[in-house]
Scaffold this motif. Structure first.
Motif, PDB file in Angstrom:
ATOM      1  N   ASN A 836     -29.269   7.282  17.167  1.00 26.65           N
ATOM      2  CA  ASN A 836     -29.405   8.700  16.796  1.00 26.65           C
ATOM      3  C   ASN A 836     -28.337   9.660  17.036  1.00 26.65           C
ATOM      4  N   LEU A 837     -27.732   9.088  17.982  1.00 25.19           N
ATOM      5  CA  LEU A 837     -26.277  10.324  18.455  1.00 25.19           C
ATOM      6  C   LEU A 837     -25.382   9.938  17.422  1.00 25.19           C
ATOM      7  N   ARG A 838     -25.198   8.795  16.884  1.00 23.93           N
ATOM      8  CA  ARG A 838     -24.037   8.658  15.779  1.00 23.93           C
ATOM      9  C   ARG A 838     -24.338   9.165  14.530  1.00 23.93           C
ATOM     10  N   ALA A 839     -26.063   9.430  14.346  1.00 29.46           N
ATOM     11  CA  ALA A 839     -26.357  10.209  13.135  1.00 29.46           C
ATOM     12  C   ALA A 839     -26.459  11.659  13.355  1.00 29.46           C
ATOM     13  N   GLY A 840     -25.602  12.334  14.306  1.00 25.63           N
ATOM     14  CA  GLY A 840     -25.711  13.532  14.542  1.00 25.63           C
ATOM     15  C   GLY A 840     -26.513  14.603  15.293  1.00 25.63           C
ATOM     16  N   ARG A 841     -27.617  13.947  15.931  1.00 26.13           N
ATOM     17  CA  ARG A 841     -28.727  14.679  16.766  1.00 26.13           C
ATOM     18  C   ARG A 841     -28.059  14.892  17.931  1.00 26.13           C
ATOM     19  N   SER A 842     -28.756  16.009  18.674  1.00 23.53           N
ATOM     20  CA  SER A 842     -28.330  16.411  19.718  1.00 23.53           C
ATOM     21  C   SER A 842     -28.849  15.202  20.976  1.00 23.53           C
ATOM     22  N   LEU A 843     -28.367  15.226  22.098  1.00 26.57           N
ATOM     23  CA  LEU A 843     -28.807  14.220  23.180  1.00 26.57           C
ATOM     24  C   LEU A 843     -30.141  14.297  23.257  1.00 26.57           C
ATOM     25  N   ALA A 844     -31.029  15.551  23.424  1.00 26.19           N
ATOM     26  CA  ALA A 844     -32.398  15.653  23.585  1.00 26.19           C
ATOM     27  C   ALA A 844     -33.125  15.219  22.430  1.00 26.19           C
ATOM     28  N   ALA A 845     -32.820  15.350  21.230  1.00 24.98           N
ATOM     29  CA  ALA A 845     -33.486  14.945  20.063  1.00 24.98           C
ATOM     30  C   ALA A 845     -33.285  13.485  19.751  1.00 24.98           C
ATOM     31  N   ALA A 846     -31.977  13.069  20.158  1.00 29.61           N
ATOM     32  CA  ALA A 846     -31.819  11.701  19.928  1.00 29.61           C
ATOM     33  C   ALA A 846     -32.816  10.852  20.839  1.00 29.61           C
ATOM     34  N   PHE A 847     -32.886  11.308  22.069  1.00 30.04           N
ATOM     35  CA  PHE A 847     -33.943  10.442  22.934  1.00 30.04           C
ATOM     36  C   PHE A 847     -35.191  10.574  22.659  1.00 30.04           C
ATOM     37  N   THR A 848     -35.608  11.940  22.121  1.00 39.96           N
ATOM     38  CA  THR A 848     -37.147  11.772  21.667  1.00 39.96           C
ATOM     39  C   THR A 848     -37.531  11.149  20.652  1.00 39.96           C
ATOM     40  N   THR A 849     -36.326  10.751  19.754  1.00 44.64           N
ATOM     41  CA  THR A 849     -36.728  10.155  18.611  1.00 44.64           C
ATOM     42  C   THR A 849     -36.778   8.587  18.921  1.00 44.64           C
TER      43      THR A 849
END
Length: 872
Positions: A836-849
């Motif tokens: 998710n991080l490589r997809a451009g999400r923020s850290l919080a959003a990447a972990f939630t997903t």
């Protein structure tokens, strides 16, 4: 036998030697006396011997030698010789607690002396007056002494007079004048080879630094003085007393009490020093929250001072006794009368403790409903000199704030609160070292509480948010500490890693003792090496926050009087919601953490020794616990969250909260920060141009190995440190300025000493002290280890731990656990996170997903709920 001329010359050299190198002076005096010198030379030898004994702490024998010296001086018929010995004897008697007899000897010496000798006698009389707390009289004697000695070209005695005058100027609040005197004395001592007194001057320069709030500089001066005292074979009680004062100013009360108890055990000399050591120990015990120990030590001091007729010290000891009684829970008219009387005596004596005594009397009067008495006492407490140290000015502003509140003068109360917090800003900025800044915040909590209560009375959520941030941003908003390259500090950290690594392999009491010694050495070195930033603390702007939030909702939790309130900022509107008792919230946090810890130790699904379906038996479900937790910490504020991203600002007591457990937060990205100002600063950080990735694998993590190897395939250009390469120096070098750092290593939180919280690497623990050596922390950092996000509240709302130390160092976002996690269950989460991080999400959003892909495994679900995203 030496010639008469040689004997006289040898005798004259003894007196300056006695203060510079007392052991050598005593040996030389014995040699001279063995040669059967004339009465004048013999008098000088016994005088030097007595001075040397006094410097080494044996006052009883010193007085005996000085009486012999006086008898020989009288027999010689030389009035100047008699005056000089009388002055030394008088000063020594005064230091031994026999001040009346000492002053009588000194008065006689003044009558017998002339010219430069009168200057020397006046200096010694000033010394006794200083012991008695008669500062103004001592200052008059010293002014006259310096004039006489400077005219005669007597550099050594001019230096001594300036040293004493500087000490008195300091006691009276004149730090600039004091430092000027100490600086001149220091140069004169250096020019004349007075090693002991040069050390004393360095010690006094430390006191000036302490009075100005520059505690790291004060500790460096005192350390140097200690080394110089040791070089001439002297154990100097004053040094321990001064170190105690600096440690107390830093909030390190336990260390201060230990220092004083050791000094008391080692001191066998002057009665005056024993009393002062007991007094310092009493103040340290009071600061450490041990009123019983404080009363015992203060009573010991008071008895000694009373027997010595040292009123200034005796009254101060009585005040510590009364403060200990108050700290023990005593209240009422009787205590109020005693405190008021002692405050008046402290005022008359010009003691610096007078303001604090009036403040305590004011509190007691308010509690007793004595409004007029409270008003008078708080008025007196609010007086302060513009030259007073920042911490003293803050206390005075607290007195003004309490008085204004009692009189219903809201504007004056708020102004005093702001001025008091400004003084604390100045105090903390001067301290530099993280631990010093954090631990010296307690006094401001009451100032902030007054303003917060006013905001609640007005039902003004904007004011409540502003004052909560005023205090939190002050405590957390100072520039990060960046200790200079210090080879000794680096070496001690390396030695500590080695000792801890060996302890982990094989427990050994001797190694554990060495660990404690090295931890103390690291802490002491870091405190002294740190330097504060001259810049000010940036002010919090509510409008800036509202604009920056956009679609994001901010919830700031504020505790006032034991009740938790939620301030919600959404779409430019600010509202307040009373949640409930803080105690209830803290209880639900602990219940939730306990449940998650149990799940972390559950075997993965399908393991032959595991529970059915990987679920431990008994206890409420995570859903039930999460609902209770949400109600206890957010209450009705949950209704305003919608489906927006969220920033949450908890108080220190709730920072270890597993936010992912709360149902209302489960499907949104949540950033947790210690203050809204911290979130604003983190949001402004920009990623480095070099998208460098660092992957670190610590020892003993089988699941972590698979995790790091999989990530290495996803980041083919990443730097991978594992299998012996994950050493502290290698890891720090690669972390500096990285874009993403992922560390799979066991984490340990040290509640007893948060800055020794660590990640275990191949060569031992990487501590917060190590991280503070970074020029810039990684822009994003993932800590897939146990307890890595946990921090400890100290002072008021300052948090210390791995995560809270990295945000000020430039980390925009950190993912870390606040509860021990199951490592095998965590690995899939980490891999999904990086996708998710490589997809451009923020850290919080990447972990939630990533957390939503746990596939119904309760152990993996618990692991996901145990992490928090810190920063922005």
């Amino acid at each position: 036998m030496p010639s008469a001329g040689g004997s006289a010359e040898a005798a004259e050299n003894l007196l300056p030697l006695a203060l510079s190198r007392p052991h050598d002076a005593i040996a030389s005096a014995r040699t001279l006396l063995a040669g059967d010198p004339a009465q004048v030379e013999a008098s000088i030898a016994h005088q030097a011997w007595g001075i040397g004994l006094r410097q080494l702490g044996d006052v009883t024998k010193a007085v005996r030698e000085l009486r012999t010296a006086l008898r020989l001086a009288e027999q010689s018929g030389r009035s100047e010789r008699e005056a000089d010995v009388l002055a030394t004897l008088g000063a020594t008697l005064g230091r031994a607690g026999r001040s009346r007899e000492g002053l009588a000897r000194l008065d006689r010496a003044v009558d017998l002396s002339r010219g430069a000798l009168t200057g020397r006698v006046l200096l010694r009389r000033a010394d006794v007056l200083l012991v008695l707390g008669r500062h103004r009289e001592a200052l008059d004697d010293l002014r006259s002494a310096i004039t006489r000695l400077r005219r005669s070209g007597d550099q050594v005695w001019e230096a001594r007079s300036r040293n004493y005058r500087g000490f008195i100027q300091l006691a009276l609040g004149g730090t600039k004048r004091a430092d000027a005197d100490f600086a001149v004395a220091e140069k004169l001592y250096a020019a004349t080879g007075q090693e002991f007194e040069y050390a004393e001057a360095r010690q006094n320069r430390g006191l000036v630094a302490y009075s100005r709030g520059d505690l790291p500089a004060a500790l460096r001066y005192l350390d140097e003085a200690g080394r110089r005292f040791a070089a001439v074979g002297v154990v100097w009680p004053d040094l321990a007393i001064d170190r105690c004062g600096v440690l107390l100013a830093a909030g390190l009360s336990a260390e201060a009490l230990t220092e004083m108890d050791h000094a008391i055990a080692a001191e066998g000399g002057a009665a005056t020093k024993r009393g002062e050591l007991w007094f310092a120990a009493a103040t340290a015990a009071l600061a450490a929250g041990d009123p019983a120990a404080a009363r015992e030590r203060a009573e010991q001091a008071r008895r000694l001072f009373s027997a010595q007729r040292r009123e200034w010290w005796s009254v101060r000891s009585s005040m510590v006794l009364l403060e200990a009684r108050y700290q023990s829970g005593e209240r009422g008219e009787r205590l109020l009368r005693r405190v008021s009387a002692v405050a008046a005596r402290l005022d008359a004596l010009g003691a610096s403790e007078a303001s604090g005594a009036h403040l305590l009397a004011g509190r007691l009067a308010l509690a007793a409903g004595r409004s007029r008495a409270a008003d008078r006492q708080l008025e007196l407490a609010g007086r302060h000199s513009k030259d007073a140290p920042p911490i003293a000015r803050s206390a005075a502003w607290l007195g003004k704030a309490l008085r204004a509140e009692a009189r219903g003068e809201v504007r004056g109360m708020l102004s005093a609160c702001a001025r008091g917090l400004d003084a604390l800003d100045e105090h903390r900025l001067a301290m530099g070292a993280t631990e010093l800044r954090a631990l010296a915040t307690g006094q401001g909590a009451e100032l902030a509480e007054l303003a917060l209560r006013d905001a609640l009375r007005r039902d003004d959520p904007r004011r409540l948010l502003s004052w909560a941030e005023r205090w939190r941003a002050t405590a957390l908003g100072v520039p990060p500490v960046r200790p200079p390259d210090d080879e000794q500090l680096v070496g001690e950290l390396a030695a500590l890693r080695d000792v801890v690594r060996r302890l982990d392999a094989s427990p050994d009491p001797s190694l554990d003792k060495e660990r404690r010694r090295l931890e103390k050495a690291v802490r002491d070195r870091a405190l002294r090496a740190a330097g504060g930033d001259s810049g000010g603390v940036s002010r919090f702007d509510v409008d800036e926050l509202v604009e920056a939030l956009g679609e994001t909702v901010l919830v700031e939790l504020v505790e006032v009087g034991g009740v938790l309130h939620a301030v919600v900022v959404r779409d430019g509107r600010i509202s307040r919601h009373e949640v409930g008792p803080m105690a209830a919230a803290a209880l639900e946090v602990e219940r939730s953490r306990f449940r998650l810890r149990r799940l972390a130790h559950t075997r993965p699904h399908g393991h032959p020794n595991g529970h059915p379906h990987g679920r431990p038996q008994g206890g409420p479900s995570l859903e039930v616990l999460g609902a209770r937790l949400g109600q206890a910490i957010l209450g009705s504020a949950q209704e305003l969250l919608g489906d927006r991203p969220m920033v949450v600002v908890p108080p220190g007591r709730l920072q270890a909260l597993p936010w992912g457990l709360v149902p209302a937060l489960a499907d949104r990205s949540v950033n947790v920060v210690p203050s809204a100002a911290t979130w604003l600063r983190a949001r402004k950080l920009r990623p480095p141009a070099d998208r460098r990735v660092v992957l670190v694998l610590g020892p003993g993590l089988s699941a972590g190995r698979a995790e790091v190897l999989r990530l290495a395939k996803e980041y083919p250009d990443a730097t991978v440190l594992a299998d012996g390469d994950a050493t502290a120096e290698n890891v720090l070098r690669e972390l500096d300025g990285a874009w993403i750092a992922h560390i799979a290593a066991h984490g340990t939180f040290r509640s007893d000493s948060p800055l020794f919280s660590s990640l275990r690497l191949d060569d031992g623990p990487l501590t917060v002290y190590d991280f503070e050596r970074l020029r810039r922390a990684p822009y994003r950092m993932v800590l897939s280890s146990c307890d890595s996000g946990l921090a400890k509240p100290v002072g008021a709302d300052e948090l210390l731990g791995l995560s809270s130390s990295l945000i000020p160092l430039g980390a925009a976002g950190i993912l870390a656990s606040v509860v021990p996690v199951n490592d095998p269950a965590t690995a899939p989460l980490m891999l999904a996170l990086h996708d998710n991080l490589r997809a451009g999400r923020s850290l919080a959003a990447a972990f939630t997903t990533a957390r939503h892909g746990t596939g119904g495994d309760p152990v993996a679900d618990a692991a996901g709920r145990s992490f928090v995203a810190l920063g922005a």
